[in-house]
Scaffold this motif. Structure first.
Motif, PDB file in Angstrom:
ATOM      1  N   UNK A   9       3.268  -6.009   0.225  1.00  0.00           N
ATOM      2  CA  UNK A   9       3.291  -7.465   0.096  1.00  0.00           C
ATOM      3  C   UNK A   9       1.857  -7.956  -0.054  1.00  0.00           C
ATOM      4  N   UNK A  10       1.593  -8.723  -1.103  1.00  0.00           N
ATOM      5  CA  UNK A  10       0.243  -9.204  -1.382  1.00  0.00           C
ATOM      6  C   UNK A  10       0.041 -10.611  -0.828  1.00  0.00           C
ATOM      7  N   UNK A  11      -1.101 -10.815  -0.164  1.00  0.00           N
ATOM      8  CA  UNK A  11      -1.451 -12.097   0.442  1.00  0.00           C
ATOM      9  C   UNK A  11      -2.752 -12.601  -0.171  1.00  0.00           C
ATOM     10  N   UNK A  12      -2.853 -13.930  -0.317  1.00  0.00           N
ATOM     11  CA  UNK A  12      -4.102 -14.501  -0.806  1.00  0.00           C
ATOM     12  C   UNK A  12      -5.037 -14.778   0.366  1.00  0.00           C
ATOM     13  N   UNK A  13      -6.163 -15.436   0.106  1.00  0.00           N
ATOM     14  CA  UNK A  13      -7.169 -15.658   1.142  1.00  0.00           C
ATOM     15  C   UNK A  13      -6.655 -16.529   2.277  1.00  0.00           C
ATOM     16  N   UNK A  14      -5.682 -17.396   2.000  1.00  0.00           N
ATOM     17  CA  UNK A  14      -5.134 -18.272   3.040  1.00  0.00           C
ATOM     18  C   UNK A  14      -3.996 -17.644   3.818  1.00  0.00           C
ATOM     19  N   UNK A  15      -3.625 -16.394   3.479  1.00  0.00           N
ATOM     20  CA  UNK A  15      -2.533 -15.709   4.162  1.00  0.00           C
ATOM     21  C   UNK A  15      -1.167 -15.992   3.578  1.00  0.00           C
ATOM     22  N   UNK A  16      -1.092 -16.624   2.407  1.00  0.00           N
ATOM     23  CA  UNK A  16       0.179 -16.942   1.771  1.00  0.00           C
ATOM     24  C   UNK A  16       0.643 -15.769   0.912  1.00  0.00           C
ATOM     25  N   UNK A  17       1.930 -15.500   0.941  1.00  0.00           N
ATOM     26  CA  UNK A  17       2.491 -14.432   0.120  1.00  0.00           C
ATOM     27  C   UNK A  17       2.448 -14.847  -1.345  1.00  0.00           C
ATOM     28  N   UNK A  18       1.848 -14.015  -2.168  1.00  0.00           N
ATOM     29  CA  UNK A  18       1.733 -14.366  -3.588  1.00  0.00           C
ATOM     30  C   UNK A  18       2.426 -13.356  -4.490  1.00  0.00           C
ATOM     31  N   UNK A  19       2.715 -12.156  -4.011  1.00  0.00           N
ATOM     32  CA  UNK A  19       3.353 -11.159  -4.878  1.00  0.00           C
ATOM     33  C   UNK A  19       3.929 -10.027  -4.041  1.00  0.00           C
ATOM     34  N   UNK A  20       4.869  -9.309  -4.668  1.00  0.00           N
ATOM     35  CA  UNK A  20       5.446  -8.098  -4.090  1.00  0.00           C
ATOM     36  C   UNK A  20       5.238  -6.965  -5.086  1.00  0.00           C
ATOM     37  N   UNK A  21       4.855  -5.803  -4.578  1.00  0.00           N
ATOM     38  CA  UNK A  21       4.615  -4.646  -5.436  1.00  0.00           C
ATOM     39  C   UNK A  21       5.844  -3.744  -5.350  1.00  0.00           C
ATOM     40  N   UNK A  22       6.628  -3.725  -6.434  1.00  0.00           N
ATOM     41  CA  UNK A  22       7.964  -3.138  -6.428  1.00  0.00           C
ATOM     42  C   UNK A  22       7.992  -1.905  -7.314  1.00  0.00           C
ATOM     43  N   UNK A  23       8.527  -0.820  -6.779  1.00  0.00           N
ATOM     44  CA  UNK A  23       8.700   0.412  -7.545  1.00  0.00           C
ATOM     45  C   UNK A  23       9.904   0.271  -8.468  1.00  0.00           C
ATOM     46  N   UNK A  24       9.852   0.829  -9.668  1.00  0.00           N
ATOM     47  CA  UNK A  24      10.985   0.691 -10.607  1.00  0.00           C
ATOM     48  C   UNK A  24      12.245   1.387 -10.133  1.00  0.00           C
ATOM     49  N   UNK A  25      12.101   2.432  -9.333  1.00  0.00           N
ATOM     50  CA  UNK A  25      13.247   3.162  -8.800  1.00  0.00           C
ATOM     51  C   UNK A  25      12.976   3.514  -7.353  1.00  0.00           C
ATOM     52  N   UNK A  26      14.045   3.745  -6.610  1.00  0.00           N
ATOM     53  CA  UNK A  26      13.884   4.116  -5.214  1.00  0.00           C
ATOM     54  C   UNK A  26      13.396   5.548  -5.122  1.00  0.00           C
ATOM     55  N   UNK A  27      12.318   5.806  -4.354  1.00  0.00           N
ATOM     56  CA  UNK A  27      11.841   7.186  -4.195  1.00  0.00           C
ATOM     57  C   UNK A  27      12.934   8.089  -3.629  1.00  0.00           C
ATOM     58  N   UNK A  28      13.064   9.280  -4.224  1.00  0.00           N
ATOM     59  CA  UNK A  28      14.071  10.215  -3.754  1.00  0.00           C
ATOM     60  C   UNK A  28      15.392  10.131  -4.481  1.00  0.00           C
ATOM     61  N   UNK A  46       8.838  10.476 -12.034  1.00  0.00           N
ATOM     62  CA  UNK A  46       7.618  10.532 -11.227  1.00  0.00           C
ATOM     63  C   UNK A  46       6.416  10.698 -12.150  1.00  0.00           C
ATOM     64  N   UNK A  47       5.233  10.145 -11.796  1.00  0.00           N
ATOM     65  CA  UNK A  47       5.028   9.333 -10.592  1.00  0.00           C
ATOM     66  C   UNK A  47       5.560   7.913 -10.775  1.00  0.00           C
ATOM     67  N   UNK A  48       5.898   7.286  -9.642  1.00  0.00           N
ATOM     68  CA  UNK A  48       6.400   5.919  -9.658  1.00  0.00           C
ATOM     69  C   UNK A  48       5.244   4.960  -9.415  1.00  0.00           C
ATOM     70  N   UNK A  49       5.040   4.062 -10.348  1.00  0.00           N
ATOM     71  CA  UNK A  49       3.977   3.068 -10.223  1.00  0.00           C
ATOM     72  C   UNK A  49       4.592   1.704  -9.954  1.00  0.00           C
ATOM     73  N   UNK A  50       4.097   1.034  -8.914  1.00  0.00           N
ATOM     74  CA  UNK A  50       4.639  -0.258  -8.520  1.00  0.00           C
ATOM     75  C   UNK A  50       4.251  -1.340  -9.516  1.00  0.00           C
ATOM     76  N   UNK A  51       5.162  -2.279  -9.710  1.00  0.00           N
ATOM     77  CA  UNK A  51       4.936  -3.431 -10.583  1.00  0.00           C
ATOM     78  C   UNK A  51       4.715  -4.666  -9.722  1.00  0.00           C
ATOM     79  N   UNK A  52       3.717  -5.448 -10.082  1.00  0.00           N
ATOM     80  CA  UNK A  52       3.427  -6.671  -9.324  1.00  0.00           C
ATOM     81  C   UNK A  52       4.364  -7.792  -9.778  1.00  0.00           C
ATOM     82  N   UNK A  53       5.175  -8.299  -8.842  1.00  0.00           N
ATOM     83  CA  UNK A  53       6.136  -9.356  -9.138  1.00  0.00           C
ATOM     84  C   UNK A  53       5.747 -10.589  -8.331  1.00  0.00           C
ATOM     85  N   UNK A  54       5.589 -11.758  -8.962  1.00  0.00           N
ATOM     86  CA  UNK A  54       5.217 -12.968  -8.221  1.00  0.00           C
ATOM     87  C   UNK A  54       6.204 -13.279  -7.094  1.00  0.00           C
ATOM     88  N   UNK A  55       5.688 -13.818  -6.003  1.00  0.00           N
ATOM     89  CA  UNK A  55       6.507 -14.073  -4.830  1.00  0.00           C
ATOM     90  C   UNK A  55       7.627 -15.062  -5.112  1.00  0.00           C
TER      91      UNK A  55
END
Length: 472
Positions: A166-185, A191-200
């Motif tokens: 979970x990505x936070x800005x300088x004020x501590x507000x959630x701004x994005x989630x880093x989501x893997x395209x598939x569930x590991x396992x 593989x490898x699984x690279x996370x995609x940045x999705x706006x909050x």
């Protein structure tokens, strides 16, 4: 003088609370110095163990279903609070038509998605959904909690950071989630699984906040996981014990020192065909046979199991009668008291967690898209206000509860709108339905009584009251 000052200082720093004292009784007891760090480390193991127990233990499975049916039931329905009645009705009708197409995977409707997310929140501690569009309509895609990369922790500079995906800005507000395209396992995962940045604003994160600054959710089974696992193992041991004891096992002893086994085929430690129902065995002189005595489960064992089940129910926040289905030791007063407290907890979670984190964000995104696309008239700002209509809570004694509500309405202690909303209904839709029923009945010349005829007991009681009033 010095001794008095030292004594006064000692009194100031003395830990007077037994819970903060030292000594032998507290030696070896665990502590939780920093709760956020403990949550960070325990989230994964708790979720994995809760998933196993919820899938294999009947008591845990019942507790999960109890929370899902109480929090969601047939679905929490958002209702527009638009000031214009025709536009309000248009919004509500359009939303209800959309619910069947809400699921991006096409497996269920919007209310089914609510149940899935609440179930994952109870078991895993949290649930995620990504809001997107397809054919210019809002679509909701559920993702596994492990796809929000919990191993991703990074400083980004300028007081920005990523904590457990979970990505936070300088004020501590959630701004994005880093989501893997598939569930590991998962099978066939690339593989490898690279996370995609999705706006909050495109992500729904459903979890029960417990401490300030909490990033990810913790399984609701955390207080009872070990107790359920121990009870499950104990029950298995008891079942095996009874199974072995109940099997008619025979042992032949020969004073001559030779072992004469039963007839039958020996497969490992099992003897196949040695003993059959109705078989009569003739023993040689000097031989003796002894049979095992089935063990008896005493009342204290049953009481122990019942007490442990109650502890687990309390830890999960579910009434024992609801979780276990055992109503043998409860009465009307006790079940009513427990259900009142249970409903308080349910309402708190419905409005403070599910409605705030799931229903409102979905409504805001849906209403914005509908207005901007021209399918609904008006402005975006006017279409955003809404209220959540929670499913009806069943009463323990409907007759008394309905009478109490009618008295409260007539006494000005509650509004009819509030009463109707508590049943999971929209008052405007209800009034329109009542008016349509009345018009149809009038057109057909039908007359219905609004109050059932009194019973003989009620007539006698009423006559006694009248006589008492006439002759006090």
């Amino acid at each position: 003088m010095l001794k008095a000052a030292l004594r006064k200082f000692t009194d100031l720093i003395t830990r007077a609370y037994d819970g903060a004292a030292g000594g032998r009784r507290w030696r070896g007891q665990a502590e939780m110095p920093v709760m956020l760090s403990a949550m960070h480390a325990a989230r994964g193991p708790l979720a994995r163990r809760a998933r196993y127990l919820a899938g294999s233990n009947p008591l845990a499975a019942s507790g999960v279903e109890a929370w899902v049916s109480a929090l969601v039931g047939t679905g929490i329905k958002p209702q527009s609070s638009h000031t214009n009645q025709p536009v309000r009705s248009e919004l509500n009708l359009s939303f209800e038509n959309w619910t069947d197409d809400a699921d991006a995977d096409g497996l269920t409707d919007f209310y089914g998605l609510q149940a899935i997310m609440v179930r994952r929140m109870v078991v895993d501690g949290e649930a995620f959904a990504v809001l997107g569009t397809s054919d210019d309509r809002l679509r909701i895609r559920l993702i596994d909690a492990e796809q929000v990369d919990p191993s991703l922790n990074r400083e980004l500079g300028d007081s920005r950071r990523i904590v457990q995906g979970v990505e936070f800005d300088a004020s501590g507000r959630r701004v994005a989630y880093h989501i893997l395209p598939e569930r590991p396992g998962m099978p066939f995962a690339h593989l490898p699984l690279n996370a995609t940045r999705v706006p909050a604003e495109d992500v729904v994160h459903l979890f029960r906040p417990e401490v300030p600054g909490q990033v990810r959710g913790i399984s609701w089974f955390a207080p009872v996981l070990l107790r359920i696992a121990d009870l499950d193992s104990w029950r298995d041991s008891q079942l095996v014990r009874q199974r072995v004891a109940a099997a008619l096992a025979g042992f032949v002893t020969n004073s001559g020192g030779t072992g004469a086994p039963f007839e039958g085929e020996q497969t490992g430690a099992a003897l196949i065909g040695g003993l059959e129902p109705g078989t009569i065995k003739f023993l040689d002189p000097g031989q003796d046979i002894k049979f095992s005595t089935p063990a008896d489960i005493g009342a204290e064992v049953i009481d122990f199991a019942r007490i442990t089940e109650r502890e687990i129910s309390v830890g999960l926040g579910v009434p024992p009668a609801v979780m276990t289905g055992d109503h043998t030791q409860i009465n009307y007063s006790s079940i009513r008291a427990s259900m009142v407290e249970w409903r308080r907890r349910v309402e708190a979670a419905q409005h403070g967690v599910v409605s705030f984190q799931l229903i409102r964000p979905v409504w805001r995104r849906w209403a914005t898209l509908e207005v901007l696309s021209g399918r609904v008239t008006g402005t975006v700002a006017a279409a955003l206000p809404m209220k959540a209509i929670t499913p009806k809570q069943q009463w323990v004694d409907p007759a008394k509860d309905v009478k109490a509500e009618l008295d409260a309405i007539s006494g000005g202690l509650m509004s009819r709108r509030e009463s109707v909303a508590s049943r999971g209904l929209d008052i405007e839709a209800l009034d329109a339905e009542i008016a349509a029923d009345k018009a149809r009945a009038d057109a057909l010349g039908l007359v219905f009584t609004t109050k059932p005829k009194p019973t003989a007991t009620e007539l006698i009681a009423s006559a006694s009251e009248d006589q008492h009033d006439a002759h006090p």
